[in-house]
Write an enzyme that holds these catalytic residues in place. Structure first.
Site, PDB file in Angstrom:
ATOM      1  N   TRP A  92       2.928   1.370   1.431  1.00 43.86           N
ATOM      2  CA  TRP A  92       1.654   2.008   1.060  1.00 43.86           C
ATOM      3  C   TRP A  92       1.865   2.974  -0.105  1.00 43.86           C
ATOM      4  O   TRP A  92       1.108   2.969  -1.090  1.00 43.86           O
ATOM      5  CB  TRP A  92       1.107   2.737   2.289  1.00 43.86           C
ATOM      6  CG  TRP A  92      -0.285   3.252   2.174  1.00 43.86           C
ATOM      7  CD1 TRP A  92      -1.229   2.916   1.246  1.00 43.86           C
ATOM      8  CD2 TRP A  92      -0.914   4.195   3.060  1.00 43.86           C
ATOM      9  NE1 TRP A  92      -2.395   3.593   1.492  1.00 43.86           N
ATOM     10  CE2 TRP A  92      -2.231   4.379   2.595  1.00 43.86           C
ATOM     11  CE3 TRP A  92      -0.484   4.886   4.191  1.00 43.86           C
ATOM     12  CZ2 TRP A  92      -3.122   5.242   3.242  1.00 43.86           C
ATOM     13  CZ3 TRP A  92      -1.376   5.734   4.833  1.00 43.86           C
ATOM     14  CH2 TRP A  92      -2.671   5.915   4.359  1.00 43.86           C
ATOM     15  N   HIS A 158      15.548   4.468   0.264  1.00 41.71           N
ATOM     16  CA  HIS A 158      15.647   4.903   1.666  1.00 41.71           C
ATOM     17  C   HIS A 158      16.872   5.793   1.867  1.00 41.71           C
ATOM     18  O   HIS A 158      17.210   6.144   2.996  1.00 41.71           O
ATOM     19  CB  HIS A 158      15.778   3.695   2.599  1.00 41.71           C
ATOM     20  CG  HIS A 158      14.502   2.934   2.813  1.00 41.71           C
ATOM     21  ND1 HIS A 158      13.288   3.540   2.959  1.00 41.71           N
ATOM     22  CD2 HIS A 158      14.268   1.588   2.929  1.00 41.71           C
ATOM     23  CE1 HIS A 158      12.350   2.626   3.149  1.00 41.71           C
ATOM     24  NE2 HIS A 158      12.921   1.433   3.132  1.00 41.71           N
ATOM     25  N   LYS A 319       0.021  -2.738  12.079  1.00 41.45           N
ATOM     26  CA  LYS A 319      -1.166  -2.036  12.570  1.00 41.45           C
ATOM     27  C   LYS A 319      -1.542  -0.818  11.726  1.00 41.45           C
ATOM     28  O   LYS A 319      -2.710  -0.515  11.535  1.00 41.45           O
ATOM     29  CB  LYS A 319      -0.903  -1.533  13.989  1.00 41.45           C
ATOM     30  CG  LYS A 319      -0.977  -2.571  15.074  1.00 41.45           C
ATOM     31  CD  LYS A 319      -0.908  -1.815  16.403  1.00 41.45           C
ATOM     32  CE  LYS A 319      -0.845  -2.735  17.581  1.00 41.45           C
ATOM     33  NZ  LYS A 319      -0.599  -1.973  18.836  1.00 41.45           N
TER      34      LYS A 319
END
Ligand code: A3P
Length: 359
Positions: A92, A158, A319
């Site tokens: 996102w 990361h 989700k």
């Protein structure tokens, strides 16, 4: 090992002096390829080989990526690095930052013509430490990393803060560890078989996927990729307190509550604030809409394509909610993990979830 609270000693001091972090050789971390086989290893989640280095559990690819990024990446003042613990909203953040930074060339209202219609956010914003090129050469090349990209460059990572090269503007997205673990679990259910086929990922013996309960235990011990989660977040949190002009700390939960507000903060931090004219024209809302989970998940490129390391694009969209931990964890497990985190963060001002309201 695992639940420690503080960043490795000397990081803040080294940073203040403008010198590289954790300096052990002329090029920091240059000795990683030589010492990799002697680093502590052990069971971890996901079940491929993780080694303990610099206070974190890291994959072989990440370790080689640390060495390569220190030796071959030349930071520019305009670079922005989007950072996160895996499964915290990286995809996102990549979509939002790319769309905001490139909105002059690619208006977010241009619908089918926007690059996000043709490419996964992961193809538009590469990871500093893992790329198809790096893997293809087994990290052995000498060329400058991403030197061909025009400024301003947008990259992602990361890696923990203390193992990153210095001198890059950083945006960190943080997510509640319980939801992060559940997201990580679902992601690795779908991807471990593919990832084990990537050279340098599998360990000596063929691993098996742990049960959720086993993964939970490993996560609580900090034995997961880039773990411990809370130490990863704490380093970026402390850096954002020390140097708010260099490190922006965002929260996934806040982004869900107020995507437009967080996008404005992100754009201003990256040096491209939305003008009153753009606000009036609804550009902020066009970007939010374009990058929404429903929108990206429904695009053909994300339903059928594949990206980084051969993973299907669709595995990055699930989700996108707060509190999904309750679908896998009992209240007792949740309380236990909350307790581990609370203990590890004792003495720090970092909390997880939405930012605390200050009156
Ligand atoms: P869930 O598994 O909880 O659904 P990452 O991008 O760091 O790999 O994190 C993946 C998580 O972010 C997944 O969470 C995924 O559904 C969610 N996500 C992906 N794209 C999103 C978007 N555009 N908006 C909100 N959440 C998104």
């Amino acid at each position: 090992m695992g639940g420690g609270t503080t960043a490795p000693a000397g990081v803040a001091a080294a940073e203040e002096e403008g010198v590289a972090k954790a300096v052990t050789t002329a090029t920091p971390h240059a000795d990683i390829p030589n010492i990799m086989s002697s680093l502590p290893t052990g069971p971890g989640f996901p079940p491929y080989q993780l080694s303990y280095y610099g206070g974190f559990w890291l994959s072989g690819l990440f370790l080689k990526g640390i060495a390569a990024s220190h030796a071959r990446f030349k930071p520019r003042p305009t670079d922005v690095l989007l950072t996160s613990f895996p499964k915290s909203g990286t995809t996102w953040l990549k979509a939002l930052a790319f769309s905001a930074l490139n909105r002059a060339a690619h208006p977010p209202s241009s619908a089918g013509h926007h690059p996000l219609y043709r490419s996964s956010p992961h193809d538009l914003v590469s990871f500093l430490e893992v790329s198809p090129e790096l893997i293809a050469t087994d990290y052995a090349g000498e060329d400058e990393l991403y030197g061909e990209l025009p400024s301003p460059r947008l990259l992602a990572s990361h890696l923990p803060y203390s193992l990153l090269p210095n001198g890059i503007k950083i945006v960190y997205v943080c997510r509640d560890p319980k939801d992060t673990l559940v997201s990580l679990w679902h992601f690795h259910e779908k991807t471990t078989a593919v990832l084990l086929g990537v050279p340098g990922v599998a360990g000596a013996s063929p691993p098996t996927m742990p049960t959720f309960e086993e993964a939970f235990e490993l996560f609580c011990e900090g034995r997961c990729i880039s773990g411990p989660h809370w130490r990863h977040a704490l380093e970026f949190w402390e850096a954002s307190r020390r140097r708010p002009d260099q490190v922006l700390f965002l929260r996934y939960e806040d982004m869900l509550l107020d995507p437009a507000g967080n996008l404005r903060t992100l754009a201003a931090f990256m040096g491209c604030p939305f003008s009153p004219e753009e606000e009036a024209a609804g550009v902020v809302h066009h970007v939010v809409e374009l990058c929404s989970l429903a929108k990206l998940k429904g695009l053909e490129v994300n339903r059928s394509g594949s990206t980084l390391l051969g993973l299907k694009n669709e595995v990055f969209f699930r989700k996108g909610t707060v509190g999904d931990w309750s679908s896998c964890m009992t209240p007792a497990m949740a309380a236990r993990l909350d307790g581990v985190v609370k203990e590890a963060l004792k003495g720090s001002t970092l909390t997880f979830g939405p930012a605390p309201v200050i009156n």
